[in-house]
Enzyme design. Structure first.
Site, PDB file in Angstrom:
ATOM      1  N   ASP A  58       0.829  -1.209   0.000  1.00 20.18           N
ATOM      2  CA  ASP A  58       0.000   0.000   0.000  1.00 20.18           C
ATOM      3  C   ASP A  58       0.867   1.264   0.000  1.00 20.18           C
ATOM      4  O   ASP A  58       1.783   1.394   0.811  1.00 20.18           O
ATOM      5  CB  ASP A  58      -0.893   0.032   1.232  1.00 20.18           C
ATOM      6  CG  ASP A  58      -1.858  -1.140   1.308  1.00 20.18           C
ATOM      7  OD1 ASP A  58      -1.472  -2.246   0.912  1.00 20.18           O
ATOM      8  OD2 ASP A  58      -2.988  -0.933   1.776  1.00 20.18           O
ATOM      9  N   HIS A 103      -1.001   4.464  -0.667  1.00 19.12           N
ATOM     10  CA  HIS A 103      -2.016   5.397  -0.181  1.00 19.12           C
ATOM     11  C   HIS A 103      -1.656   6.862  -0.427  1.00 19.12           C
ATOM     12  O   HIS A 103      -1.631   7.683   0.492  1.00 19.12           O
ATOM     13  CB  HIS A 103      -2.286   5.162   1.304  1.00 19.12           C
ATOM     14  CG  HIS A 103      -3.194   3.990   1.552  1.00 19.12           C
ATOM     15  ND1 HIS A 103      -4.481   3.924   1.063  1.00 19.12           N
ATOM     16  CD2 HIS A 103      -3.006   2.820   2.208  1.00 19.12           C
ATOM     17  CE1 HIS A 103      -5.040   2.788   1.415  1.00 19.12           C
ATOM     18  NE2 HIS A 103      -4.163   2.082   2.101  1.00 19.12           N
ATOM     19  N   ASP A 156      -4.005  -0.400  -3.606  1.00 18.88           N
ATOM     20  CA  ASP A 156      -4.155   0.695  -2.645  1.00 18.88           C
ATOM     21  C   ASP A 156      -3.098   1.771  -2.835  1.00 18.88           C
ATOM     22  O   ASP A 156      -2.391   2.144  -1.889  1.00 18.88           O
ATOM     23  CB  ASP A 156      -4.115   0.165  -1.204  1.00 18.88           C
ATOM     24  CG  ASP A 156      -5.482  -0.331  -0.740  1.00 18.88           C
ATOM     25  OD1 ASP A 156      -6.356  -0.544  -1.601  1.00 18.88           O
ATOM     26  OD2 ASP A 156      -5.668  -0.510   0.468  1.00 18.88           O
ATOM     27  N   ASP A 164      -6.097   7.217  -2.095  1.00 22.91           N
ATOM     28  CA  ASP A 164      -6.814   7.483  -0.838  1.00 22.91           C
ATOM     29  C   ASP A 164      -5.865   7.764   0.311  1.00 22.91           C
ATOM     30  O   ASP A 164      -4.725   7.307   0.350  1.00 22.91           O
ATOM     31  CB  ASP A 164      -7.744   6.328  -0.463  1.00 22.91           C
ATOM     32  CG  ASP A 164      -9.130   6.461  -1.105  1.00 22.91           C
ATOM     33  OD1 ASP A 164      -9.509   7.580  -1.469  1.00 22.91           O
ATOM     34  OD2 ASP A 164      -9.814   5.435  -1.258  1.00 22.91           O
ATOM     35  N   ARG A 165      -6.387   8.534   1.263  1.00 22.17           N
ATOM     36  CA  ARG A 165      -5.740   8.902   2.527  1.00 22.17           C
ATOM     37  C   ARG A 165      -4.599   9.903   2.355  1.00 22.17           C
ATOM     38  O   ARG A 165      -4.571  10.924   3.020  1.00 22.17           O
ATOM     39  CB  ARG A 165      -5.250   7.668   3.281  1.00 22.17           C
ATOM     40  CG  ARG A 165      -6.361   6.686   3.674  1.00 22.17           C
ATOM     41  CD  ARG A 165      -5.817   5.600   4.589  1.00 22.17           C
ATOM     42  NE  ARG A 165      -6.819   4.587   4.884  1.00 22.17           N
ATOM     43  CZ  ARG A 165      -7.738   4.675   5.844  1.00 22.17           C
ATOM     44  NH1 ARG A 165      -7.803   5.766   6.580  1.00 22.17           N
ATOM     45  NH2 ARG A 165      -8.602   3.702   6.042  1.00 22.17           N
ATOM     46  N   ASN A 168      -8.479  -2.743  -2.495  1.00 23.41           N
ATOM     47  CA  ASN A 168      -9.849  -2.402  -2.104  1.00 23.41           C
ATOM     48  C   ASN A 168     -10.112  -0.902  -2.149  1.00 23.41           C
ATOM     49  O   ASN A 168     -11.277  -0.471  -2.106  1.00 23.41           O
ATOM     50  CB  ASN A 168     -10.159  -2.943  -0.701  1.00 23.41           C
ATOM     51  CG  ASN A 168      -9.341  -2.274   0.388  1.00 23.41           C
ATOM     52  OD1 ASN A 168      -8.116  -2.255   0.329  1.00 23.41           O
ATOM     53  ND2 ASN A 168      -9.995  -1.737   1.398  1.00 23.41           N
ATOM     54  N   HIS A 169      -9.070  -0.069  -2.260  1.00 26.94           N
ATOM     55  CA  HIS A 169      -9.270   1.373  -2.369  1.00 26.94           C
ATOM     56  C   HIS A 169      -9.313   1.860  -3.815  1.00 26.94           C
ATOM     57  O   HIS A 169      -9.570   3.043  -4.042  1.00 26.94           O
ATOM     58  CB  HIS A 169      -8.187   2.131  -1.596  1.00 26.94           C
ATOM     59  CG  HIS A 169      -8.482   2.237  -0.134  1.00 26.94           C
ATOM     60  ND1 HIS A 169      -9.059   3.337   0.442  1.00 26.94           N
ATOM     61  CD2 HIS A 169      -8.308   1.346   0.874  1.00 26.94           C
ATOM     62  CE1 HIS A 169      -9.206   3.142   1.729  1.00 26.94           C
ATOM     63  NE2 HIS A 169      -8.749   1.932   2.028  1.00 26.94           N
ATOM     64  N   HIS A 177      -3.994  -8.407  -3.158  1.00 28.14           N
ATOM     65  CA  HIS A 177      -4.024  -7.314  -2.195  1.00 28.14           C
ATOM     66  C   HIS A 177      -4.443  -7.743  -0.797  1.00 28.14           C
ATOM     67  O   HIS A 177      -3.756  -7.473   0.193  1.00 28.14           O
ATOM     68  CB  HIS A 177      -4.950  -6.203  -2.670  1.00 28.14           C
ATOM     69  CG  HIS A 177      -5.025  -5.062  -1.704  1.00 28.14           C
ATOM     70  ND1 HIS A 177      -3.983  -4.189  -1.519  1.00 28.14           N
ATOM     71  CD2 HIS A 177      -5.986  -4.685  -0.818  1.00 28.14           C
ATOM     72  CE1 HIS A 177      -4.299  -3.310  -0.584  1.00 28.14           C
ATOM     73  NE2 HIS A 177      -5.513  -3.593  -0.137  1.00 28.14           N
ATOM     74  N   ARG A 224     -13.550  -5.564   9.835  1.00 24.93           N
ATOM     75  CA  ARG A 224     -13.554  -4.611   8.724  1.00 24.93           C
ATOM     76  C   ARG A 224     -14.950  -4.426   8.137  1.00 24.93           C
ATOM     77  O   ARG A 224     -15.268  -3.378   7.588  1.00 24.93           O
ATOM     78  CB  ARG A 224     -12.617  -5.079   7.609  1.00 24.93           C
ATOM     79  CG  ARG A 224     -11.135  -4.961   7.896  1.00 24.93           C
ATOM     80  CD  ARG A 224     -10.360  -5.288   6.637  1.00 24.93           C
ATOM     81  NE  ARG A 224      -8.934  -5.356   6.839  1.00 24.93           N
ATOM     82  CZ  ARG A 224      -8.094  -4.328   6.685  1.00 24.93           C
ATOM     83  NH1 ARG A 224      -8.563  -3.142   6.364  1.00 24.93           N
ATOM     84  NH2 ARG A 224      -6.798  -4.486   6.853  1.00 24.93           N
ATOM     85  N   HIS A 233      -2.631  -4.689   2.411  1.00 24.30           N
ATOM     86  CA  HIS A 233      -3.938  -4.423   3.027  1.00 24.30           C
ATOM     87  C   HIS A 233      -3.886  -4.052   4.501  1.00 24.30           C
ATOM     88  O   HIS A 233      -4.800  -3.394   5.000  1.00 24.30           O
ATOM     89  CB  HIS A 233      -4.833  -5.660   2.823  1.00 24.30           C
ATOM     90  CG  HIS A 233      -6.287  -5.442   3.105  1.00 24.30           C
ATOM     91  ND1 HIS A 233      -6.973  -4.331   2.678  1.00 24.30           N
ATOM     92  CD2 HIS A 233      -7.200  -6.211   3.771  1.00 24.30           C
ATOM     93  CE1 HIS A 233      -8.248  -4.430   3.042  1.00 24.30           C
ATOM     94  NE2 HIS A 233      -8.403  -5.556   3.718  1.00 24.30           N
TER      95      HIS A 233
END
Length: 657
Positions: free
Chosen positions: A206, A208, A235, A238-239, A267-268, A319, A385, A412
């Protein structure tokens, strides 16, 4: 110079020892003057001195070990707070989306723009909205440039421009997204690569939206090339603040090296998740009125990203993880383009006008992107989750053996050291976003996997604040702990009403005090956070001399401002802020950052129908829209959206007094 200095010090120390051994007028008496008695006294003094030194050394060691142990407990508690709150937010996101999913399922004609995964018009819709031909580059534009075909010099230039916080023009970005989508679409869901030529492959977890982490990896490991292949394991958005720039670099490298640069979907990479965790907001902030076109372009790419990479027919890279039903042959035949969001199974329109939902197919996708390993045996729903599964070592063994693999590499999950190894070395987690929760909270890492399949873990900390590297360990732990406690206190304050109701129930005599056990249970059940509350109590609440908790101190300890008029509604809005923002982004169907009057009317009608309310008249709808449009500019931004709830509650309270 350093070695020479050390040598001089060693020599000086050696000389001092030699002088002491020989003696001097100011040191021990000369041996020829010593009597048997004085020798005995001297030996006793030496033994006493040695004993004192030994005891002092042991005390220091014991104190240091205790200090390190206490510090480790604080670090683990801090980590637990961060991770538990993150997963709780994901769980709330899934519940919220399930709510909207139910609305859309019951009202299929409402908000067609949110359901564009239906039918064959989806591809045409994305192609039209994301077509760069509709965007013009202004004459005054002086930002980065990108032309096809991409070459390595262009990518290097982009990196330098992004370091200066320059933004790639929307036309260039749409051109890149369109070309990347075409190339990704030709790939299968499961990619197979080998290390025969390069002798290795680098696997990145990730990112991010952290440009610093991506550039740190390239600095340490070299830019991708045919001799330096990479797998980016999802991923990457995001963030973080630079999801756009990270994506541009990754997609450009894929176009340049399609046979040695691989991307898996995470998943993002999901249009619904993006509305909650920052990527949609980033697009609005950077591209304004063109944000919707850009968002459609990214959606088109996310839909066709591959799901799995298999290295040397031996290493499975995905992932999230696996489940007891994971089947690569089945997964490879899934029409992945239908999944704009993994959080909802696509509704396929049949020729007779009915709809079909393939739940088995959907679960294969969901488990692949959302699952986590667990220490115990078996496979169970990932209730922490809210999506995917928890899979145990027996599931790992079964799935790997079924497909002839010997290892699973996944991402993840943020890990404090940047990686983790479980299930007897058969499951490896790699996470490449350092300082994910807070500055100093975790290291990033990537895996260098040679042909012998013995992974090498390279850790790093990509921080702009070099001074933090030299801070004492105690100060670094304290800073991260303070950040976690601040977030936790914010959640406690936002749930003051429900918490007080629970506390008062446990305190029928209204003493203001309850037992530590009752206090911890109330926090755990009300906040839905399984944290070590007893350990955290000294940081959150005061106690009496008999050990009972003064529960009102939870809401005054931490410096959170609570003196706000109309506290009840403010608390509710504060508690639901993330949920309200997600609702705002969902209603904002064109991703403009504003709700138009038409979007507001549509949203009100949709919710009224679902909640069983009487149909709102056009006058009532206009009144609601006017109430939200505080500055009367014909649009409602997010701040106006939040303020509307407080204003409406205030007016209602005034009318009922």
């Amino acid at each position: 110079m350093g070695c020479a200095g050390s040598t001089v010090i060693d020599e000086n120390e050696h000389k001092k020892l030699k002088v002491n051994h020989i003696g001097s007028s100011s040191d021990l008496p000369q041996e020829k003057h010593l009597t048997p008695l004085s020798i005995t006294q001297l030996d006793s003094q030496r033994r006493n001195s040695s004993g004192l030194q030994l005891r002092a050394t042991l005390l220091i060691q014991r104190w240091f070990r205790r200090w390190r142990a206490e510090l480790e407990v604080r670090r683990r508690c801090t980590w637990t707070i961060f991770q538990t709150m993150e997963y709780a937010n994901e769980n709330e996101q899934l519940k919220l989306y399930n709510f909207f999913n139910e609305i859309l399922s019951n009202l299929p004609d409402a908000f067609d723009a949110m359901q564009n995964e239906k039918g064959g018009g989806m591809a045409d819709n994305i192609s039209k909205l994301a077509d760069p031909a509709y965007v013009i580059i202004e004459p005054e534009y002086e930002g980065p440039n990108l032309t096809l075909p991409v070459d390595i010099q262009q990518i290097k230039d982009l990196i330098e421009q992004f370091k200066k916080h320059k933004i790639l023009h929307a036309k260039h970005l749409l051109t890149l997204l369109l070309e990347a989508r075409k190339k990704f679409k030709k790939l299968e869901n499961v990619q197979y690569i080998n290390t025969n030529i390069a002798g290795k492959v680098t696997i990145v977890g990730d990112l991010h939206g952290s440009l610093d982490d991506l550039l740190m990896i390239f600095h340490k490991n070299g830019l991708p090339s045919s001799d330096n292949p990479y797998v980016i394991n999802g991923d990457f958005v995001d963030r973080g603040p630079a999801s756009v720039e990270v994506s541009i670099i990754l997609f450009s490298l894929f176009l340049l090296y399609p046979n040695s640069f691989y991307l898996n979907r995470g998943n993002h990479e999901d249009i619904i998740i993006n509305k909650r965790y920052g990527f949609t907001t980033e697009l609005v902030n950077k591209y304004g009125v063109l944000a919707n076109r850009i968002a459609k372009g990214f959606e088109g790419v996310f839909r066709v990203l591959p799901l799995i990479t298999v290295v040397d027919k031996s290493i499975l890279v995905c992932h999230g993880g696996i489940s007891d039903i994971t089947d690569l042959e089945y997964i490879n035949n899934i029409p992945r383009e239908q999944y704009a969001s993994i959080m909802r199974p696509p509704h396929i329109q049949l020729e007779d006008g009915t709809e079909e939902v393939n739940l088995v197919e959907w679960r294969q996708m969901l488990d692949l992107l959302w699952s986590d390993p667990k220490a115990s045996l078996g496979c169970e729903p990932n209730t922490f989750r809210g999506g995917g599964t928890y899979f145990g070592p027996d599931i790992t063994n079964n799935i790997l053996e079924k497909h002839g693999f010997k290892m699973l590499i996944r991402s993840h999950e943020c890990k404090r050291d940047g990686y983790d190894v479980v299930h007897g070395g058969k499951v490896i987690t790699v996470f490449s976003a350092s300082n994910y929760y807070e500055q100093g909270s975790n290291l990033g890492a990537y895996i260098r996997l040679p042909s012998n399949h013995k992974p090498q873990f390279i850790q790093f900390n990509a921080t702009e604040n070099s001074a933090s590297h030299h801070e004492p360990l105690f100060e670094r732990v304290s800073k991260v702990e303070s950040s976690a406690l601040r977030d936790l206190r914010t959640r406690i304050f936002a749930n003051e009403g429900p918490l007080l109701a629970g506390f008062h129930e446990m305190d029928p005599d209204k003493t203001g005090y309850i037992t530590l056990s009752d206090w911890a249970d109330c926090l755990r059940e009300t906040l839905n956070l399984d944290l070590p509350w007893r350990t955290l109590r000294p940081k959150l609440a005061e106690v009496s001399t008999d050990g009972k908790v003064k529960y009102m101190s939870c809401f005054t300890n931490g410096g959170i401002e609570a003196n706000i008029a109309n506290k009840q509604v403010t608390e509710t809005i504060y508690r639901q802020r993330n949920t309200l923002e997600t609702i705002f982004r969902i209603l904002d169907t064109d991703n403009s950052g504003f709700l138009t009057r038409d979007e507001l009317r549509g949203g009100c009608e949709l919710l009224a129908k679902h909640c069983g309310s009487a149909r709102l008249s056009s006058e009532e709808l206009e009144l609601i829209v006017d109430t939200m449009d505080i500055n009367r500019d014909g649009e409602v931004n997010f701040n106006e959206f939040l303020e509307s709830f407080r204003l409406v509650d205030s007016k209602f309270a005034a009318l009922t007094q």
